[in-house]
Each structure stands twice: as C-alpha cells, then as structure tokens.
Motif scaffolding. Structure first.
Motif, PDB file in Angstrom:
ATOM      1  N   GLY A  24       0.619  -1.076  -0.131  1.00  0.00           N
ATOM      2  CA  GLY A  24      -0.061   0.108   0.232  1.00  0.00           C
ATOM      3  C   GLY A  24       0.688   1.273  -0.071  1.00  0.00           C
ATOM      4  N   LYS A  25       2.150   1.160  -0.289  1.00  0.00           N
ATOM      5  CA  LYS A  25       2.932   2.297  -0.341  1.00  0.00           C
ATOM      6  C   LYS A  25       4.186   2.035  -1.260  1.00  0.00           C
ATOM      7  N   ASN A  26       4.793   3.240  -1.670  1.00  0.00           N
ATOM      8  CA  ASN A  26       6.007   2.956  -2.308  1.00  0.00           C
ATOM      9  C   ASN A  26       6.983   2.465  -1.614  1.00  0.00           C
ATOM     10  N   ARG A  30      15.327   1.607   1.419  1.00  0.00           N
ATOM     11  CA  ARG A  30      16.015   1.424   2.641  1.00  0.00           C
ATOM     12  C   ARG A  30      15.053   0.678   3.546  1.00  0.00           C
ATOM     13  N   ASP A  31      13.743   0.335   2.767  1.00  0.00           N
ATOM     14  CA  ASP A  31      12.885  -0.732   3.514  1.00  0.00           C
ATOM     15  C   ASP A  31      13.416  -1.800   3.575  1.00  0.00           C
ATOM     16  N   LYS A  74       3.794  -2.448  -8.527  1.00  0.00           N
ATOM     17  CA  LYS A  74       2.667  -2.659  -7.848  1.00  0.00           C
ATOM     18  C   LYS A  74       2.852  -2.593  -6.207  1.00  0.00           C
ATOM     19  N   ASN A  75       4.175  -2.341  -5.995  1.00  0.00           N
ATOM     20  CA  ASN A  75       4.322  -2.282  -4.376  1.00  0.00           C
ATOM     21  C   ASN A  75       4.142  -3.645  -3.703  1.00  0.00           C
ATOM     22  N   LYS A  97      10.106  -3.460   7.767  1.00  0.00           N
ATOM     23  CA  LYS A  97      10.941  -2.423   8.387  1.00  0.00           C
ATOM     24  C   LYS A  97      10.989  -1.245   7.630  1.00  0.00           C
ATOM     25  N   LEU A  98      10.135  -0.063   7.863  1.00  0.00           N
ATOM     26  CA  LEU A  98      10.008   0.899   6.998  1.00  0.00           C
ATOM     27  C   LEU A  98      10.823   2.144   7.648  1.00  0.00           C
TER      28      LEU A  98
END
Length: 118
Positions: A24-26, A30-31, A74-75, A97-98
């Motif tokens: 649901g996010k780009n 670094r994630d 699609k992330n 881990k965002l």
C-alpha cells in the motif's frame, strides 16, 4: 500503512504456492521486507528477506526452494515456494521495517495459512 498477504492455501507435497504481500505504499530503497512463518509448536522464524536493490537472504531450511522478489510498480513482495514439504505448513507473515527519519518502523500483516499435505 497496512500489509495484506494473499496466496496461501492447501497444496500437496512437491507442489508450489506463490504468496504476495501488498504494502500500500511505495517501497523505499531502505525498507526491509521479510516473510516469516510460525506454527503453534514453533517460534516465528525468518523465511526470506529482501531489500530493494536486490539483496536477499533466506532461512537455512529454504535450500533453494523459495524465491523472494519485489514488484516495485505494484508495491508487492512475493514469495514463490516450490517443492513444498509438509513441514512447510505454517502461517506465513509479511513483515516490513519501513525507513523514516526517526528510525525504522516495524509492521506485520495478519498472516496467510499454508498447508502442505503428504
């Protein structure tokens, strides 16, 4: 941000499943995106990890059977599982881990059940 897993189900030993985790996010470079699994008898264990840019790591038990990949349009983070064994039966969880300027934020999906019959 919410992680939503899909693709679990029942498969015979030797078969394949593809799990997908929608973020649901780009996905930032670094994630750190991971798949874990857990059974009622065992603690949660790392299945696979991917960092955008291509670095991947796998649990020792994977032994070349699973492949983690990212679709950065699609992330989603996918886990292709081949040559499944009954001992692969577990609830599979997506973990992220965002990166943020204040440090990493960890979130979990609700899990998807994988059952491998012998």
């Amino acid at each position: 941000v919410q992680l939503v897993e899909s693709g679990g189900g029942l498969v015979q030993a030797g078969g394949s499943l593809r799990l997908s985790c929608a973020t649901g996010k780009n996905i930032d470079s670094r994630d750190i995106m991971r798949w874990y699994r857990q059974t009622p008898e065992s603690p949660r264990e790392l299945v696979a990890e991917i960092i955008r840019g291509g670095r991947t790591n796998y649990g020792d038990f994977v032994k070349g059977r699973f492949t983690v990949s990212g679709d950065y349009v699609k992330n989603t983070i996918d886990l292709q599982m081949n040559s499944l064994k009954p001992e692969d039966s577990a609830v599979y969880y997506c973990n992220a881990k965002l990166f943020s300027p204040r440090g990493y934020v960890e979130i979990w999906g609700e899990g998807t059940q994988v059952t491998v019959s012998s």
